[in-house]
Design a protein around this motif. Structure first.
Motif, PDB file in Angstrom:
ATOM      1  N   GLY A 104       0.810  -1.206   0.000  1.00  0.00           N
ATOM      2  CA  GLY A 104       0.000   0.000   0.000  1.00  0.00           C
ATOM      3  C   GLY A 104       0.840   1.251   0.000  1.00  0.00           C
ATOM      4  O   GLY A 104       2.082   1.194  -0.040  1.00  0.00           O
ATOM      5  N   VAL A 105       0.162   2.379   0.031  1.00  0.00           N
ATOM      6  CA  VAL A 105       0.810   3.675   0.184  1.00  0.00           C
ATOM      7  C   VAL A 105       0.170   4.368   1.377  1.00  0.00           C
ATOM      8  O   VAL A 105      -1.038   4.267   1.594  1.00  0.00           O
ATOM      9  CB  VAL A 105       0.687   4.543  -1.084  1.00  0.00           C
ATOM     10  CG1 VAL A 105       1.648   4.078  -2.155  1.00  0.00           C
ATOM     11  CG2 VAL A 105      -0.739   4.552  -1.622  1.00  0.00           C
ATOM     12  N   GLN A 106       0.983   5.060   2.144  1.00  0.00           N
ATOM     13  CA  GLN A 106       0.493   5.733   3.343  1.00  0.00           C
ATOM     14  C   GLN A 106       1.137   7.109   3.473  1.00  0.00           C
ATOM     15  O   GLN A 106       2.314   7.277   3.149  1.00  0.00           O
ATOM     16  CB  GLN A 106       0.811   4.908   4.594  1.00  0.00           C
ATOM     17  CG  GLN A 106       0.113   3.552   4.616  1.00  0.00           C
ATOM     18  CD  GLN A 106       0.349   2.795   5.912  1.00  0.00           C
ATOM     19  OE1 GLN A 106       1.481   2.666   6.352  1.00  0.00           O
ATOM     20  NE2 GLN A 106      -0.720   2.294   6.514  1.00  0.00           N
ATOM     21  N   ILE A 107       0.370   8.057   3.941  1.00  0.00           N
ATOM     22  CA  ILE A 107       0.915   9.360   4.301  1.00  0.00           C
ATOM     23  C   ILE A 107       0.964   9.430   5.814  1.00  0.00           C
ATOM     24  O   ILE A 107      -0.044   9.197   6.493  1.00  0.00           O
ATOM     25  CB  ILE A 107       0.080  10.502   3.714  1.00  0.00           C
ATOM     26  CG1 ILE A 107       0.209  10.497   2.178  1.00  0.00           C
ATOM     27  CG2 ILE A 107       0.535  11.856   4.281  1.00  0.00           C
ATOM     28  CD1 ILE A 107      -0.588  11.563   1.474  1.00  0.00           C
ATOM     29  N   MET A 108       2.155   9.696   6.334  1.00  0.00           N
ATOM     30  CA  MET A 108       2.348   9.694   7.784  1.00  0.00           C
ATOM     31  C   MET A 108       3.005  10.996   8.229  1.00  0.00           C
ATOM     32  O   MET A 108       3.704  11.659   7.454  1.00  0.00           O
ATOM     33  CB  MET A 108       3.223   8.516   8.204  1.00  0.00           C
ATOM     34  CG  MET A 108       4.635   8.590   7.682  1.00  0.00           C
ATOM     35  SD  MET A 108       5.682   7.277   8.321  1.00  0.00           S
ATOM     36  CE  MET A 108       7.216   7.644   7.476  1.00  0.00           C
ATOM     37  N   ARG A 109       2.761  11.337   9.478  1.00  0.00           N
ATOM     38  CA  ARG A 109       3.466  12.455  10.088  1.00  0.00           C
ATOM     39  C   ARG A 109       4.885  11.995  10.412  1.00  0.00           C
ATOM     40  O   ARG A 109       5.077  10.975  11.072  1.00  0.00           O
ATOM     41  CB  ARG A 109       2.759  12.907  11.364  1.00  0.00           C
ATOM     42  CG  ARG A 109       3.461  14.070  12.063  1.00  0.00           C
ATOM     43  CD  ARG A 109       2.760  14.440  13.356  1.00  0.00           C
ATOM     44  NE  ARG A 109       1.457  15.011  13.098  1.00  0.00           N
ATOM     45  CZ  ARG A 109       1.247  16.294  12.795  1.00  0.00           C
ATOM     46  NH1 ARG A 109       2.273  17.138  12.718  1.00  0.00           N
ATOM     47  NH2 ARG A 109       0.030  16.746  12.579  1.00  0.00           N
ATOM     48  N   MET A 110       5.879  12.737   9.971  1.00  0.00           N
ATOM     49  CA  MET A 110       7.256  12.306  10.148  1.00  0.00           C
ATOM     50  C   MET A 110       7.744  12.551  11.574  1.00  0.00           C
ATOM     51  O   MET A 110       7.385  13.543  12.216  1.00  0.00           O
ATOM     52  CB  MET A 110       8.170  13.023   9.154  1.00  0.00           C
ATOM     53  CG  MET A 110       7.861  12.685   7.706  1.00  0.00           C
ATOM     54  SD  MET A 110       8.960  13.520   6.526  1.00  0.00           S
ATOM     55  CE  MET A 110      10.495  12.629   6.831  1.00  0.00           C
ATOM     56  N   SER A 111       8.550  11.602  12.038  1.00  0.00           N
ATOM     57  CA  SER A 111       9.224  11.720  13.325  1.00  0.00           C
ATOM     58  C   SER A 111      10.702  11.425  13.097  1.00  0.00           C
ATOM     59  O   SER A 111      11.111  11.078  11.983  1.00  0.00           O
ATOM     60  CB  SER A 111       8.635  10.740  14.339  1.00  0.00           C
ATOM     61  OG  SER A 111       8.863   9.402  13.928  1.00  0.00           O
TER      62      SER A 111
END
Length: 324
Positions: free
Chosen positions: A132-139
């Motif tokens: 899949g593809v996911q958009i995440m908040r970066m850490s």
């Protein structure tokens, strides 16, 4: 919103195009510096840089985003958010915290499975049925951020890293308008759950085909590494082993000692079953179909290819034509 975009390869270009079309203000694009390419080793901008310049956007190409001057330039833009797609550099906390709403990354897997550098290749190589593809908040942790949006994709039996990457790039780009709307509204993210796996970078040695493995594993290995870096084998030539990339394959019927050519169509025995090689490429040559390849390089039935990294290349049968 005032946005920065950070990306480098062709995979990231559809995302930049979608973000521009969404009506937000892209005030800067970051990409890896131009690199030498081609026979002349001419400095060539990345696909993202080339597209951004066509669109008239300011482009920044620092050698390192850890450099104080690079961080300062990023901070000075008074950003609402940053959109990151395969940028290729680690971002420090000073960068991640510079935009008012944070930095968000499009990743090519269903996290926490396949965190790291090669998630598309690893998913195919492992025989995964879906990704899949996911958009995440970066850490600061490696692909450890909370998830904002996801889309699942089926991995087809004939998918290569190239075909799957192309679909993922398109689907992932389509997530950005919704994601940016959610980010602007303070949308809720979801923590990753489950045991993480890591998609380490592909090494040249790892790309060598191990014929002692089952046919399904060998086929997945070949497709997962196509076209770059390319799974490879050593074929016996008249002057010694010749490296041949295999760019496409399919499971086939047949049995024999692992690494044995079984017929005149480039069917090769594996530890269990066989694979037929559908697209191959000698060093310095164009990719070829089996019949075209065999007209210039003889690998008759009974020829033994080296079955694993530790085994020597066994010469072709006496009297074969070898490399022309």
């Amino acid at each position: 919103m005032r946005l920065a975009f950070m990306g480098t390869p062709e995979f990231a270009v559809p995302s930049l195009a979608e973000i521009i079309a969404s009506g937000h203000q892209v005030v800067g694009v970051w990409s890896q510096p131009p690199r030498p390419r081609g026979r002349g080793q001419k400095l060539t901008p990345s696909p993202v840089q080339a597209f951004a310049e066509i669109m008239g956007l300011p482009v920044f190409t620092p050698e390192s985003m850890k450099a104080p001057e690079a961080i300062a330039a990023f901070q000075a833009l008074d950003l609402d958010a940053a959109c990151v797609v395969a940028y290729g550099q680690i971002l420090k906390r000073d960068v991640l915290e510079a935009p008012r709403l944070g930095c968000f990354n499009l990743h090519g897997s269903l996290l926490p499975r396949w965190r790291g550098a090669a998630p598309i290749q690893r998913a195919i190589m492992a025989g995964d049925a879906e990704t899949g593809v996911q958009i995440m908040r970066m850490s600061e942790g490696l692909d450890e951020g909370d998830i904002l949006l996801s889309e699942t994709l089926t991995i087809r039996p004939d998918d290569t890293a190239a075909t799957l990457s192309e679909r993922m790039a398109t689907v992932g780009a389509g997530l950005w308008p919704r994601a940016l709307g959610a980010i602007d509204r303070g949308g809720v993210t979801t923590p990753q759950t489950g045991e993480p796996t890591y998609a380490r970078k592909i090494s040249p040695a790892e790309a060598r085909i191990d014929w002692t493995r089952p046919a399904a594993t060998v086929d997945a290995h070949i497709r997962g590494l196509s076209p770059v870096p390319g799974a490879w084998l050593h074929a016996p030539g008249p002057d010694g082993p010749v490296r041949v990339k295999v760019l496409m394959s399919t499971p086939a019927s047949g049995e024999g000692a692992p690494g044995t050519v079984l017929d005149d169509g480039l069917t090769v025995a594996c530890g269990d079953g066989a694979v037929r090689l559908l697209r191959v490429q000698r060093e310095g040559k164009a990719a070829q179909a089996p019949d075209e390849f065999l007209r210039g390089f003889a690998l008759p039935a009974g020829t033994r290819l080296s079955p694993s990294d530790s085994d020597p290349v066994i010469p072709a049968q006496a009297g074969t034509r070898g490399e022309r």
